[in-house]
Every structure is written in C-alpha cells, then in structure tokens.
Write a protein that holds these residues in place. Structure first.
Motif: not given
Length: 496
Positions: A109-111, A132, A136, A138, A159, A161
């Motif tokens: 995961r990339s936030a 989460v 944001t 993700y 991805e 939100e």
C-alpha cells in the motif's frame, strides 16, 4: 531437476571422457569437466529438454543422451486488482485474480503518494483494509508468492479514496468486554516460525492445532503451547503423496479432514497422519444453471480453491470463495452435491463469497461472508435462522473484515475481525452481540471507541475452550498468543 531457483543435472561418468557438453532444447549451453552441472532456472515458463554429450580425448563428441525434461513455471503477477470503498464502514476492500502456483499474496500500500510498503500477507484473494483515513487516497498492488518463497512481479496498481462513514446517532451503544491477561506468546512451533498460519483450532480433547502452510506441516500443541505431534511435510519422497495443508476439520473417532487450496484437494488423514483418501474437487458442470446463475462464463474454466472445512452431521462441507458455494462430501469422499443458495423467509438468495464454515448442533452451520461484513446460521434446509452483523454500522455487534469463527460453550460463537482488531462473542440462537474480548483493564480502544482495547493489533484467527482460555494468531507480530480470562464481563451482561 529443480533445486530452488536452479536446475541441477547429474549423470553417470563416461569412461575415457575428458569433458561433457550440456544441451538445452538442442542448443549447447555449457561445457563441463565433471559429471554434473548447475545453472539458473530459465527466465521463461515452459518445458526444457536437457541432453548430455561426452567428449573424448581427441575432442570428438559422442552421441547425446536421452533428453531429461524440466518443467519451469514462474509465478505471474495478479493481472487484475480491484479496490472499492465501503461508505458504511469507511474501509477499502480489495479483490484480485488468483495466480496459479501461489500460496501467499503480499498486499502493498501507498498512502497519499508515499512509497509502497508491505501491508499484509494473506492466503485468500481478498483483503479489507480497515486502517485508512477518510479523504486520503490509497494505492495498492499485489504480488504472488509460491511455496519456495519466490515472489512475482507486482500487479497493476489500483487506487481509491477512503470515505468517511456516516454519522451515527448520539445515543452511545452498550459496550461490554471480557478482560484477559496474556499467559504466553510463541513465535514458532517446533521447527517452524509462525510467519504464516492458515489454520488455528481446538480438537475435542483440548489440543491446539496449527497449520504452517509455508512449511507444509500440521502441528498439535498441548494447552501450554508444547508441541506434541507434527505431520508433514507431505511430499512424494517422504510420504508417498503430495498435500499442502490449508484448513482442517476433526473427524469423528480421530483423524483429520484437510483442504489443499493449491491442488484443489480434500483429503482424509488417520490419527497418525497417513492418508486414507484424497479427492480432487470438481467445479459444477456448466449446464448446472442453479449453481452458475449470474456467473461470468470465464469463471467456469478456473480451478476450485477449497478453503474452510467442517463436519456437518454425516457430511463434510467445504467452502470455495471463488465460486461462492459449498461442496458437500460423504465420509468416504464421494461428492454429494453443491450448496449455492439459501433462503431468508420466502426469499431465495445467492450466497455471497463464503469465507469460513463451522458446524453447530442439529445439522445447523454458521457461514461467514467477509466481503459482505456479516455471518449467518443456516438450518439443514438452507433457511437463515440467525444473522450476525447485518445492518450494523459500528464495531459493537458489527464487522469490517470478518475472518475466523468458532462455536463454543452453550449457544455462543466467537468471531475474529482482523481488519479492525476485534474478537466478539455472540449468542447463536438470537444473533445478539454479547461482548468483546479485551485486555486486562477493559476500556475502549483509543482510535475506535466502540471496540475493546485488545493488546493484539491484528487477530487473524482465534479459538477458545469456553472456560476462559483463548488462543489468538496475531498477524502483525506473527505470534500465537494465549490469553486467560482475568475477570467478569463488564458491564454485566444485559446492563444498559
């Protein structure tokens, strides 16, 4: 033959030979002076034929040997990853295509544009991210990993939100918690580290059973955590058959029913770990409209993925989350049929993706539906007689990523929800929430006021003996934790 990520060739020496030429698919790839050769596995999947030719003192090449076949299968990356926000709970749910040969999937995961980090390792093709922040964005990607630990390339990025869940009424819900203290914590059983655990259960005698899929072993522990018995790995050279254990059920009179999600097999083992029979699961025939209703045609060509297994009366039931159905077997392994629908009153509905199955008394079963955030009790005719978590928007009596399930004691049932880190107990007959399992000083979680502050970050599965002992696999620390009841439920059951 394949040895890890290399191809090993060995042959009998040829008298008078000064060297050997190694051929791969008819092309010379190496010259050696000994009667063996080791080289990296070819990068492309396929069949490779190796031959050896001896070279004499004058440099004359002899006849090539009969070809030896090596089959190479590299893991592909999951081709499709879907992520969907759940506005009711504020979580993000992931689903991806199964990869042939994979035993574990790593979710990264990339936030908010940060670098990708490993979020979880799971056996299923679904995951619910409960950690989460609303607003944001993700990004996720998934890799497959085989039994040797080899990891595939990452999937395409998906991805979404995270959304803020709807505001709840001002009236606080009743929060009840069972305080527990930690007795011991294990990071390995026998020779196996608890890096991955696919099953945790209690047999009728109180033994604790753990499956470590990466090593292919089944362990039985005593209540104090000491290993008493170990089966596997089930390889052709050790046991005469190949089996990769995933989930277990305890057979009447001793022995085990074992599912193998890798090979699509249900097997019966004796109390000594010897195989009695094994059955390959067969997907329903395409003309069976009751089973295949509303299914895309492409799904029919995929192999089954047996997961949870339970002994239900005189039958063995096995879940298959991919096909959203249950297989029913006789004790001798004969396939009796499929269950794909259930009834709620006068309504007949298609079963959602089924996670776990557990047997109750009188032929009833409880099924979990992880992506639908609820569980249900079905009677032998397929009628829903109780439901858990339906329509609940909070963490008191509700779920986000429901996973483990275990009936115990007098009409009670324990559910594990690793997405938000809860263990909750319900009344089987009514579906009513009873209490959370908490730490030694019961208090709400600082982040979510509607759940207990359990000192286990990600309880992936849990069981209890119904007498105040709990065993929990913590996927965050990769440890098996034993908890003991430290006091009464507080507030008292039934208090407002």
């Amino acid at each position: 033959m394949l040895v890890g990520n290399q191809v090993l060739m060995m042959w009998n020496p040829v008298p008078g030979a000064t060297g050997y030429i190694v051929y791969r698919n008819g092309k010379a790839v190496a010259r050696v002076t000994t009667n063996q050769h080791l080289e990296p596995v070819p990068k492309r999947s396929g069949e490779y034929r190796y031959q050896i030719a001896a070279v004499g003192p004058e440099g004359v090449e002899g006849e090539r040997s009969e070809p030896g076949l090596v089959k190479v299968r590299h893991l592909e990356a999951p081709k499709r990853v879907v992520v969907r926000p759940d506005p009711a709970t504020g979580t993000l749910g992931l689903l991806w295509d199964q990869v042939e040969g994979a035993v574990i999937y790593n979710v990264y995961r990339s936030a908010a544009g940060e670098p990708f980090e490993l979020l979880a390792s799971v056996q299923d093709v679904t995951y619910v991210d409960g950690e989460v922040r609303p607003g944001t964005r993700y990004r996720y990607r998934v890799t497959a990993r085989d039994a040797t630990g080899t990891e595939s390339d990452p999937s395409p990025v998906a991805e979404a939100e995270a959304r803020r869940p709807p505001k709840r009424g001002k009236k606080p819900k009743v929060f009840r918690a069972l305080p527990t203290r930690e007795l011991y914590r294990l990071d390995r059983v026998g020779d196996d580290p608890l890096t991955e655990v696919s099953f945790l259960g209690l047999d009728p005698e109180g033994g604790v059973w753990v499956v470590t899929p990466r090593t292919g072993r089944i362990h039985r522990l005593d209540p104090a955590g000491n290993e008493e018995r170990v089966f596997g790995p089930f390889t052709s050279d050790r046991t005469g058959f190949i089996l990769r254990p995933h989930k277990l059920a305890f057979a009447p009179g001793g022995g085990l029913y074992v599912t193998d999600a890798w090979n699509g097999v249900l097997a019966r083992l004796t109390p000594e770990g010897e195989m009695t029979w094994a059955r390959g699961l067969i997907t329903p025939p395409p003309q069976d409209e009751e089973v295949w209703e509303d299914f895309p045609d492409r799904v029919k060509s995929l192999p089954p993925t047996p997961s949870s297994v339970a002994v239900v009366g005189d039958e063995i039931w096995v879940t298959d989350q991919r096909f959203q159905l249950l297989y029913r077997f006789a004790p001798n392994g004969d396939l009796l049929g499929y269950l794909a629908h259930a009834k709620r009153g006068k309504e007949t509905f298609r079963l959602p993706a089924v996670g776990e199955v557990a047997a109750l008394g009188g032929g009833n079963v409880v099924l979990t539906f992880p992506l639908s955030h609820y569980a249900a009790v079905l009677d032998p005719e397929g009628n829903v007689v109780a439901e858990f978590g339906t329509g609940v928007k909070g963490y008191i009596g509700g779920f986000v990523g429901i996973h483990g399930v275990q009936p115990f004691g007098d009409h009670r049932i324990l559910f594990t929800d690793p997405a938000v880190g809860t263990l909750q107990v319900f009344d089987v007959s009514t579906g009513n929430y009873l209490y959370h399992v908490s730490g030694e000083e019961p208090r709400p979680d600082p982040q979510y006021r509607e759940r207990a502050d359990l000192p286990i970050r990600k309880p992936n599965m849990a069981v209890t003996n119904g007498r105040g002992r709990f065993w929990v696999y913590d996927a965050a620390t990769r440890t098996l934790v034993c908890l003991e009841q430290a006091g009464p439920v507080t507030p008292a059951l039934g208090s407002e």
